[in-house]
Design a protein around this motif. Structure first.
Motif, PDB file in Angstrom:
ATOM      1  N   GLY A   1       0.819  -1.208   0.000  1.00  0.00           N
ATOM      2  CA  GLY A   1       0.000   0.000   0.000  1.00  0.00           C
ATOM      3  C   GLY A   1       0.855   1.259   0.000  1.00  0.00           C
ATOM      4  N   GLU A   2       0.208   2.379   0.204  1.00  0.00           N
ATOM      5  CA  GLU A   2       0.900   3.669   0.181  1.00  0.00           C
ATOM      6  C   GLU A   2       1.652   3.951   1.475  1.00  0.00           C
ATOM      7  N   ASP A   3       1.300   3.279   2.553  1.00  0.00           N
ATOM      8  CA  ASP A   3       1.960   3.512   3.842  1.00  0.00           C
ATOM      9  C   ASP A   3       2.566   2.198   4.335  1.00  0.00           C
ATOM     10  N   PRO A   4       3.854   1.961   4.010  1.00  0.00           N
ATOM     11  CA  PRO A   4       4.477   0.693   4.400  1.00  0.00           C
ATOM     12  C   PRO A   4       4.533   0.496   5.912  1.00  0.00           C
ATOM     13  N   VAL A   5       4.638   1.571   6.670  1.00  0.00           N
ATOM     14  CA  VAL A   5       4.671   1.449   8.133  1.00  0.00           C
ATOM     15  C   VAL A   5       3.344   0.892   8.630  1.00  0.00           C
ATOM     16  N   GLU A   6       2.260   1.428   8.131  1.00  0.00           N
ATOM     17  CA  GLU A   6       0.931   0.932   8.522  1.00  0.00           C
ATOM     18  C   GLU A   6       0.772  -0.542   8.134  1.00  0.00           C
ATOM     19  N   PHE A   7       1.221  -0.886   6.925  1.00  0.00           N
ATOM     20  CA  PHE A   7       1.139  -2.276   6.471  1.00  0.00           C
ATOM     21  C   PHE A   7       1.890  -3.213   7.412  1.00  0.00           C
ATOM     22  N   VAL A   8       3.145  -2.872   7.721  1.00  0.00           N
ATOM     23  CA  VAL A   8       3.968  -3.759   8.547  1.00  0.00           C
ATOM     24  C   VAL A   8       3.462  -3.794   9.987  1.00  0.00           C
ATOM     25  N   ASP A   9       3.018  -2.654  10.501  1.00  0.00           N
ATOM     26  CA  ASP A   9       2.462  -2.648  11.853  1.00  0.00           C
ATOM     27  C   ASP A   9       1.272  -3.602  11.933  1.00  0.00           C
ATOM     28  N   GLU A  10       0.407  -3.546  10.942  1.00  0.00           N
ATOM     29  CA  GLU A  10      -0.769  -4.431  10.917  1.00  0.00           C
ATOM     30  C   GLU A  10      -0.340  -5.894  10.740  1.00  0.00           C
ATOM     31  N   PHE A  11       0.613  -6.139   9.868  1.00  0.00           N
ATOM     32  CA  PHE A  11       1.133  -7.491   9.643  1.00  0.00           C
ATOM     33  C   PHE A  11       1.681  -8.057  10.955  1.00  0.00           C
ATOM     34  N   ALA A  12       2.463  -7.256  11.679  1.00  0.00           N
ATOM     35  CA  ALA A  12       3.087  -7.708  12.924  1.00  0.00           C
ATOM     36  C   ALA A  12       2.059  -7.985  14.013  1.00  0.00           C
ATOM     37  N   ARG A  13       0.950  -7.256  14.010  1.00  0.00           N
ATOM     38  CA  ARG A  13      -0.079  -7.466  15.033  1.00  0.00           C
ATOM     39  C   ARG A  13      -0.648  -8.888  14.989  1.00  0.00           C
ATOM     40  N   ASN A  14      -0.517  -9.536  13.868  1.00  0.00           N
ATOM     41  CA  ASN A  14      -0.987 -10.921  13.758  1.00  0.00           C
ATOM     42  C   ASN A  14      -0.117 -11.892  14.541  1.00  0.00           C
ATOM     43  N   TYR A  15       1.058 -11.458  14.956  1.00  0.00           N
ATOM     44  CA  TYR A  15       2.018 -12.355  15.592  1.00  0.00           C
ATOM     45  C   TYR A  15       2.451 -11.918  16.983  1.00  0.00           C
ATOM     46  N   SER A  16       2.174 -10.692  17.348  1.00  0.00           N
ATOM     47  CA  SER A  16       2.728 -10.154  18.584  1.00  0.00           C
ATOM     48  C   SER A  16       1.929  -8.949  19.032  1.00  0.00           C
ATOM     49  N   GLU A  17       2.146  -8.581  20.267  1.00  0.00           N
ATOM     50  CA  GLU A  17       1.578  -7.335  20.778  1.00  0.00           C
ATOM     51  C   GLU A  17       2.362  -6.154  20.227  1.00  0.00           C
ATOM     52  N   GLY A  18       3.500  -6.431  19.610  1.00  0.00           N
ATOM     53  CA  GLY A  18       4.302  -5.358  19.038  1.00  0.00           C
ATOM     54  C   GLY A  18       5.306  -4.817  20.021  1.00  0.00           C
ATOM     55  N   GLY A  19       6.034  -3.857  19.567  1.00  0.00           N
ATOM     56  CA  GLY A  19       7.063  -3.257  20.400  1.00  0.00           C
ATOM     57  C   GLY A  19       7.213  -1.800  20.049  1.00  0.00           C
ATOM     58  N   TYR A  20       8.134  -1.181  20.692  1.00  0.00           N
ATOM     59  CA  TYR A  20       8.418   0.220  20.433  1.00  0.00           C
ATOM     60  C   TYR A  20       9.196   0.322  19.133  1.00  0.00           C
ATOM     61  N   VAL A  21       8.745   1.152  18.226  1.00  0.00           N
ATOM     62  CA  VAL A  21       9.438   1.343  16.967  1.00  0.00           C
ATOM     63  C   VAL A  21       9.857   2.809  16.866  1.00  0.00           C
TER      64      VAL A  21
ATOM     65  N   LEU B   1      12.169   2.276   6.805  1.00  0.00           N
ATOM     66  CA  LEU B   1      11.275   1.363   6.101  1.00  0.00           C
ATOM     67  C   LEU B   1      10.618   2.077   4.922  1.00  0.00           C
ATOM     68  N   THR B   2      10.088   3.255   5.154  1.00  0.00           N
ATOM     69  CA  THR B   2       9.426   4.017   4.094  1.00  0.00           C
ATOM     70  C   THR B   2      10.395   4.302   2.950  1.00  0.00           C
ATOM     71  N   ASP B   3      11.605   4.742   3.258  1.00  0.00           N
ATOM     72  CA  ASP B   3      12.608   5.028   2.229  1.00  0.00           C
ATOM     73  C   ASP B   3      12.990   3.778   1.442  1.00  0.00           C
ATOM     74  N   ASP B   4      13.171   2.657   2.130  1.00  0.00           N
ATOM     75  CA  ASP B   4      13.554   1.413   1.458  1.00  0.00           C
ATOM     76  C   ASP B   4      12.456   0.917   0.523  1.00  0.00           C
ATOM     77  N   ILE B   5      11.199   1.024   0.955  1.00  0.00           N
ATOM     78  CA  ILE B   5      10.092   0.590   0.096  1.00  0.00           C
ATOM     79  C   ILE B   5       9.982   1.514  -1.108  1.00  0.00           C
ATOM     80  N   GLU B   6      10.198   2.806  -0.921  1.00  0.00           N
ATOM     81  CA  GLU B   6      10.189   3.740  -2.052  1.00  0.00           C
ATOM     82  C   GLU B   6      11.211   3.320  -3.094  1.00  0.00           C
ATOM     83  N   ARG B   7      12.419   2.988  -2.637  1.00  0.00           N
ATOM     84  CA  ARG B   7      13.467   2.556  -3.567  1.00  0.00           C
ATOM     85  C   ARG B   7      13.074   1.263  -4.269  1.00  0.00           C
ATOM     86  N   ALA B   8      12.564   0.295  -3.514  1.00  0.00           N
ATOM     87  CA  ALA B   8      12.196  -0.994  -4.101  1.00  0.00           C
ATOM     88  C   ALA B   8      11.060  -0.829  -5.108  1.00  0.00           C
ATOM     89  N   ALA B   9      10.052  -0.066  -4.765  1.00  0.00           N
ATOM     90  CA  ALA B   9       8.917   0.142  -5.664  1.00  0.00           C
ATOM     91  C   ALA B   9       9.345   0.929  -6.897  1.00  0.00           C
TER      92      ALA B   9
END
Length: 129
Positions: free
Chosen positions: A82-102, A110-118
């Motif tokens: 999607g347009e917001d990779p942070v939101e995507f990964v945060d949601e993806f991670a919620r399926n496996y954990s309570e999450g952590g401090y990012v 993360l946003t910069d790396d996805i921009e380059r890859a896309a």
């Protein structure tokens, strides 16, 4: 950190070594732009490390599954994350954990790396994020 301590830490973080090596081999087989995206997501996901080794290993295996399927279907990276990779990964991670401090720096990386890859997919710099 000694080799034994480091090995124990890595084992706790990534689960059994055999599963981690299999995951990394799968990622290595992805096209470069997809591999770049997965590695960026992987770095970000390290902030969400579940305490359960099986959950952690499953999280990374599912990430590889997702991108392997996207490559097979010809789905662009932006359609995966999607347009917001942070939101995507945060949601993806919620399926496996309570999450952590990012930290904000990890979010920006993360946003910069996805921009380059896309952008590599289209042969241009992706300025949509």
């Amino acid at each position: 950190m000694s080799g034994v301590e480091k090995s124990g830490f890595i084992s706790k973080v990534i689960g059994p070594k055999k599963r981690w090596r299999a995951y990394k081999a799968r990622v290595k087989e992805l096209p470069e732009n997809s591999r770049t995206a997965v590695e960026a997501i992987e770095r970000y996901l390290m902030h969400f490390v579940p305490t359960d080794e099986d959950s952690n290993a499953a999280m990374f295996e599912d990430l590889a599954d997702l991108f392997e399927q996207a490559v097979a279907d010809g789905t662009p990276i932006r359609e995966v994350v999607g347009e917001d990779p942070v939101e995507f990964v945060d949601e993806f991670a919620r399926n496996y954990s309570e999450g952590g401090y990012v930290p904000a720096r990890a979010r920006k990386q993360l946003t910069d790396d996805i921009e380059r890859a896309a952008g590599a997919e289209t042969g241009r710099d992706d300025q949509t994020v």
